[in-house]
Design a protein around this motif. Structure first.
Motif, mmCIF file in Angstrom:
data_model
loop_
_atom_site.group_PDB
_atom_site.id
_atom_site.type_symbol
_atom_site.label_atom_id
_atom_site.label_comp_id
_atom_site.label_asym_id
_atom_site.label_seq_id
_atom_site.Cartn_x
_atom_site.Cartn_y
_atom_site.Cartn_z
ATOM 1 N N GLY A 53 0.820 -1.208 0.000
ATOM 2 C CA GLY A 53 0.000 0.000 0.000
ATOM 3 C C GLY A 53 0.851 1.254 0.000
ATOM 4 N N ALA A 54 1.950 1.221 0.735
ATOM 5 C CA ALA A 54 2.861 2.359 0.751
ATOM 6 C C ALA A 54 3.506 2.577 -0.612
ATOM 7 C CB ALA A 54 3.939 2.155 1.812
ATOM 8 N N VAL A 55 3.849 1.482 -1.298
ATOM 9 C CA VAL A 55 4.429 1.594 -2.643
ATOM 10 C C VAL A 55 3.432 2.234 -3.595
ATOM 11 C CG1 VAL A 55 5.147 0.236 -4.653
ATOM 12 C CG2 VAL A 55 6.085 -0.275 -2.410
ATOM 13 N N ALA A 56 2.191 1.768 -3.543
ATOM 14 C CA ALA A 56 1.161 2.324 -4.425
ATOM 15 C C ALA A 56 0.932 3.801 -4.137
ATOM 16 C CB ALA A 56 -0.137 1.544 -4.269
ATOM 17 N N LEU A 57 0.938 4.155 -2.865
ATOM 18 C CA LEU A 57 0.698 5.544 -2.506
ATOM 19 C C LEU A 57 1.895 6.429 -2.825
ATOM 20 C CD1 LEU A 57 -1.447 7.310 -1.182
ATOM 21 C CD2 LEU A 57 -0.345 6.870 0.995
ATOM 22 N N ALA A 58 3.099 5.955 -2.542
ATOM 23 C CA ALA A 58 4.293 6.762 -2.775
ATOM 24 C C ALA A 58 4.580 6.976 -4.250
ATOM 25 C CB ALA A 58 5.502 6.112 -2.102
ATOM 26 N N SER A 59 4.122 6.053 -5.087
ATOM 27 C CA SER A 59 4.361 6.210 -6.519
ATOM 28 C C SER A 59 3.278 7.050 -7.198
ATOM 29 C CB SER A 59 4.436 4.835 -7.183
ATOM 30 O OG SER A 59 3.164 4.221 -7.164
ATOM 31 N N SER A 60 2.402 7.627 -6.406
ATOM 32 C CA SER A 60 1.284 8.449 -6.915
ATOM 33 C C SER A 60 0.408 7.665 -7.880
ATOM 34 C CB SER A 60 1.806 9.729 -7.569
ATOM 35 O OG SER A 60 2.488 10.519 -6.637
ATOM 36 N N GLY A 61 0.265 6.389 -7.632
ATOM 37 C CA GLY A 61 -0.612 5.560 -8.444
ATOM 38 C C GLY A 61 0.041 4.907 -9.641
ATOM 39 N N GLU A 62 1.295 5.233 -9.942
ATOM 40 C CA GLU A 62 1.959 4.653 -11.110
ATOM 41 C C GLU A 62 2.187 3.148 -10.944
ATOM 42 O OE1 GLU A 62 5.511 6.815 -11.887
ATOM 43 O OE2 GLU A 62 4.473 8.730 -12.039
ATOM 44 N N LEU A 63 2.430 2.721 -9.736
ATOM 45 C CA LEU A 63 2.673 1.298 -9.466
ATOM 46 C C LEU A 63 1.507 0.656 -8.729
ATOM 47 C CD1 LEU A 63 6.414 1.466 -8.389
ATOM 48 C CD2 LEU A 63 5.488 0.752 -10.583
ATOM 49 N N ALA A 64 0.364 1.310 -8.722
ATOM 50 C CA ALA A 64 -0.782 0.805 -7.966
ATOM 51 C C ALA A 64 -1.272 -0.529 -8.516
ATOM 52 C CB ALA A 64 -1.909 1.827 -7.964
ATOM 53 N N LEU A 65 -1.312 -0.683 -9.827
ATOM 54 C CA LEU A 65 -1.775 -1.934 -10.417
ATOM 55 C C LEU A 65 -0.835 -3.082 -10.067
ATOM 56 C CD1 LEU A 65 -3.816 -3.423 -12.176
ATOM 57 C CD2 LEU A 65 -2.400 -2.837 -14.150
ATOM 58 N N GLU A 66 0.457 -2.854 -10.170
ATOM 59 C CA GLU A 66 1.427 -3.885 -9.825
ATOM 60 C C GLU A 66 1.344 -4.250 -8.342
ATOM 61 O OE1 GLU A 66 2.065 -1.229 -11.638
ATOM 62 O OE2 GLU A 66 3.125 -1.840 -13.446
ATOM 63 N N ALA A 67 1.181 -3.241 -7.477
ATOM 64 C CA ALA A 67 1.050 -3.501 -6.051
ATOM 65 C C ALA A 67 -0.225 -4.275 -5.761
ATOM 66 C CB ALA A 67 1.069 -2.185 -5.272
ATOM 67 N N PHE A 68 -1.308 -3.944 -6.452
ATOM 68 C CA PHE A 68 -2.573 -4.647 -6.251
ATOM 69 C C PHE A 68 -2.484 -6.099 -6.708
ATOM 70 C CE2 PHE A 68 -6.947 -5.764 -7.548
ATOM 71 C CZ PHE A 68 -7.553 -5.639 -6.301
ATOM 72 N N ILE A 69 -1.820 -6.349 -7.821
ATOM 73 C CA ILE A 69 -1.638 -7.725 -8.297
ATOM 74 C C ILE A 69 -0.771 -8.515 -7.309
ATOM 75 C CG2 ILE A 69 -0.576 -9.142 -10.100
ATOM 76 C CD1 ILE A 69 -1.528 -6.971 -12.099
ATOM 77 N N GLY A 70 0.285 -7.895 -6.824
ATOM 78 C CA GLY A 70 1.123 -8.541 -5.809
ATOM 79 C C GLY A 70 0.334 -8.828 -4.546
ATOM 80 N N LEU A 71 -0.525 -7.897 -4.164
ATOM 81 C CA LEU A 71 -1.377 -8.093 -2.996
ATOM 82 C C LEU A 71 -2.324 -9.269 -3.183
ATOM 83 C CD1 LEU A 71 -2.589 -6.680 -0.321
ATOM 84 C CD2 LEU A 71 -4.259 -5.769 -1.920
ATOM 85 N N LEU A 72 -2.942 -9.373 -4.339
ATOM 86 C CA LEU A 72 -3.852 -10.488 -4.603
ATOM 87 C C LEU A 72 -3.128 -11.834 -4.572
ATOM 88 C CD1 LEU A 72 -6.171 -9.099 -7.429
ATOM 89 C CD2 LEU A 72 -6.691 -9.427 -5.009
ATOM 90 N N ILE A 73 -1.964 -11.882 -5.181
ATOM 91 C CA ILE A 73 -1.183 -13.125 -5.186
ATOM 92 C C ILE A 73 -0.780 -13.507 -3.762
ATOM 93 C CG2 ILE A 73 1.027 -14.127 -5.882
ATOM 94 C CD1 ILE A 73 0.691 -12.549 -8.525
ATOM 95 N N LEU A 74 -0.356 -12.526 -2.996
ATOM 96 C CA LEU A 74 0.048 -12.774 -1.616
ATOM 97 C C LEU A 74 -1.129 -13.250 -0.767
ATOM 98 C CD1 LEU A 74 2.462 -12.492 0.320
ATOM 99 C CD2 LEU A 74 1.661 -10.202 0.805
ATOM 100 N N LEU A 75 -2.264 -12.598 -0.893
ATOM 101 C CA LEU A 75 -3.435 -12.982 -0.108
ATOM 102 C C LEU A 75 -3.988 -14.338 -0.514
ATOM 103 C CD1 LEU A 75 -5.335 -9.592 0.231
ATOM 104 C CD2 LEU A 75 -4.067 -10.824 1.992
ATOM 105 N N ALA A 76 -3.772 -14.726 -1.768
ATOM 106 C CA ALA A 76 -4.255 -16.036 -2.218
ATOM 107 C C ALA A 76 -3.295 -17.155 -1.848
ATOM 108 C CB ALA A 76 -4.471 -16.020 -3.729
ATOM 109 N N SER A 77 -2.003 -16.902 -1.887
ATOM 110 C CA SER A 77 -1.038 -17.983 -1.707
ATOM 111 C C SER A 77 -0.594 -18.198 -0.265
ATOM 112 C CB SER A 77 0.187 -17.740 -2.590
ATOM 113 O OG SER A 77 0.859 -16.560 -2.180
ATOM 114 N N ALA A 78 -0.517 -17.178 0.546
ATOM 115 C CA ALA A 78 0.005 -17.325 1.908
ATOM 116 C C ALA A 78 -0.848 -18.244 2.787
ATOM 117 C CB ALA A 78 0.190 -15.963 2.563
ATOM 118 N N PRO A 79 -2.168 -18.090 2.826
ATOM 119 C CA PRO A 79 -2.945 -19.024 3.648
ATOM 120 C C PRO A 79 -2.895 -20.455 3.136
ATOM 121 C CG PRO A 79 -4.257 -17.095 3.108
ATOM 122 C CD PRO A 79 -3.020 -17.024 2.305
ATOM 123 N N LEU A 80 -2.880 -20.622 1.841
ATOM 124 C CA LEU A 80 -2.797 -21.971 1.281
ATOM 125 C C LEU A 80 -1.463 -22.629 1.617
ATOM 126 C CD1 LEU A 80 -4.386 -21.287 -2.214
ATOM 127 C CD2 LEU A 80 -5.446 -22.398 -0.256
#
Length: 113
Positions: A53-80
């Protein structure tokens, strides 16, 4: 990037680092592998979510999509992954330090006594 975004991104980085540190302390201090894995997976995921979230915010939204995709992958894979590792440890004979409630999985495997 304005001052409010910079302060908020800094706050997210510090929060993520603090939660990750608490997870690392939990890995060192907790009594068995299951408790340690719980601390590492939960605190690690929350710390990484805050950092992304800090990366997405600090990049003024330029890396928000990449951070969101990383977030989804992390949230899907870590509990499994944590569940698979715990199940493999239990099948390998590594027993948890039991409290008052006992071992529910062992009771289910024996037929629910």
């Amino acid at each position: 990037m304005n001052d409010v975004q910079a302060w908020l991104a800094s706050l997210l980085v510090l929060s993520g680092a603090a939660i990750s540190l608490l997870g690392a302390i939990g890995v060192l201090r907790l009594p068995d592998s299951y408790s340690r894995m719980h601390a590492a997976s939960k605190a690690g995921v929350l710390g990484a979510v805050l950092l992304l979230g800090a990366v997405a915010l600090a990049s003024s939204g330029e890396l928000a999509l990449e951070a969101f995709i990383g977030l989804l992958i992390l949230l899907a894979s870590a509990p499994l992954a944590a569940h698979a590792i715990a199940r493999a440890a239990h099948r390998a004979g590594i027993r948890p330090v039991l409290g008052r409630l006992g071992d529910e999985l062992e009771q289910r495997n024996r037929g629910g006594e």
